[in-house]
Design an enzyme around this catalytic site. Structure first.
Site, mmCIF file in Angstrom:
data_model
loop_
_atom_site.group_PDB
_atom_site.id
_atom_site.type_symbol
_atom_site.label_atom_id
_atom_site.label_comp_id
_atom_site.label_asym_id
_atom_site.label_seq_id
_atom_site.Cartn_x
_atom_site.Cartn_y
_atom_site.Cartn_z
ATOM 1 N N TYR A 137 -13.504 -11.143 21.585
ATOM 2 C CA TYR A 137 -13.108 -12.327 22.351
ATOM 3 C C TYR A 137 -11.956 -11.998 23.300
ATOM 4 O O TYR A 137 -11.970 -12.396 24.476
ATOM 5 C CB TYR A 137 -12.706 -13.439 21.380
ATOM 6 C CG TYR A 137 -12.452 -14.777 22.025
ATOM 7 C CD1 TYR A 137 -13.514 -15.570 22.458
ATOM 8 C CD2 TYR A 137 -11.160 -15.260 22.195
ATOM 9 C CE1 TYR A 137 -13.295 -16.808 23.039
ATOM 10 C CE2 TYR A 137 -10.927 -16.498 22.776
ATOM 11 C CZ TYR A 137 -11.996 -17.272 23.191
ATOM 12 O OH TYR A 137 -11.773 -18.492 23.787
ATOM 13 N N LYS A 141 -12.554 -12.135 27.415
ATOM 14 C CA LYS A 141 -11.761 -13.019 28.261
ATOM 15 C C LYS A 141 -10.921 -12.232 29.260
ATOM 16 O O LYS A 141 -10.722 -12.679 30.402
ATOM 17 C CB LYS A 141 -10.886 -13.922 27.403
ATOM 18 C CG LYS A 141 -11.681 -14.911 26.553
ATOM 19 C CD LYS A 141 -12.600 -15.783 27.409
ATOM 20 C CE LYS A 141 -13.304 -16.854 26.594
ATOM 21 N NZ LYS A 141 -14.174 -17.719 27.422
ATOM 22 N N THR A 172 -10.412 -29.286 20.958
ATOM 23 C CA THR A 172 -11.814 -29.490 21.316
ATOM 24 C C THR A 172 -12.659 -29.160 20.097
ATOM 25 O O THR A 172 -12.149 -28.598 19.116
ATOM 26 C CB THR A 172 -12.213 -28.554 22.473
ATOM 27 O OG1 THR A 172 -12.121 -27.186 22.005
ATOM 28 C CG2 THR A 172 -11.319 -28.756 23.690
#
Length: 239
Positions: A137, A141, A172
């Site tokens: 990740y 990114k 979220t």
């Protein structure tokens, strides 16, 4: 016309609610048009539904709690490259793209060989890099941030802009899943300069600004919207 990829929930839904003018939401679940960052054909269909591109906002992605390392590279980095490729013919004077990256892309120090693989996102950038989802990740990114920087000169010659936005810990569905599965995520938010989790509307306000004429001189860069999390981490590390 505005396009929000991943606009059915989270940051994407908050962005779609505040962008002026007509907005089409592309998403795997819900939204106006079905699209999948791993499926070039679906992205081309989404792009073909537009005759003039004002803003392209890409918030779709997966986190370490949702996928393995291969899928993270395929969706978060290669998927972003596929979106930009699908919409390339629509780039015109006044167009702007905002690609959502992550504060994770600002962490870590990587060898030049790794960076070279990230800079070729459509040629299996994950090959041999890592099998750890969290590391994948971070790298994916970082790859998005670098992709935006490399793309900006070509878009600029066509009178268009492209930027990335790197959220910190945001409330979220994806952020909550990550917080529930990884204790360190909540610790990052508590340890940030502001000491709290961000809200989707706070990210949407920044993204809407970047899509507006008020941001007409901003391109080829990344905007950290992380409540000062990276600053706090760097201070702890002696940076």
């Amino acid at each position: 016309m505005n396009i929000v990829v991943g606009g059915a929930s989270g940051i994407g839904a908050a962005v779609a609610a505040v962008l002026p003018g007509e907005t089409i939401i592309g998403d795997r679940v819900g939204g106006d048009v079905h699209c999948d960052l791993t499926d070039c054909a679906s992205l081309i269909r989404l792009a073909s539904s537009v005759d003039h591109l004002d803003a392209l906002v890409v918030t779709a992605g997966v986190s370490p709690a949702m996928a393995d390392a291969h899928a993270i590279f395929d969706v978060d980095l290669a998927g972003m490259a596929r979106v930009l490729q699908a919409f390339d013919s629509l780039v015109a004077p006044g167009s702007v793209a905002v690609c959502v990256a992550s504060m994770a892309g600002h962490l870590g120090v990587w060898p030049a060989t790794t960076i070279r693989q990230l800079d070729d996102p459509l040629s299996t950038p994950d090959a041999g890099l890592t099998s750890d989802p969290s590391t994948a990740y971070m790298l994916a990114k970082l790859g998005v941030i670098r992709l935006v920087r490399r793309t900006a000169p070509e878009w600029g010659r066509r009178g268009a802009r492209i930027v990335s936005v790197s959220p910190g810990v945001v409330e979220t569905p994806m952020g909550n899943l990550e917080s529930a599965s990884t204790e360190g995520t909540a610790e990052i938010a508590r340890g940030s300069a502001l000491g709290r989790i961000g809200q989707p509307e706070e990210l949407a306000a920044v993204i809407a600004f970047l899509c507006s004429d008020q941001a007409s001189y901003i391109t080829g860069t990344d905007i950290l919207v992380d409540g000062g999390a990276v600053a706090a981490i760097e201070r702890q590390d002696g940076g």
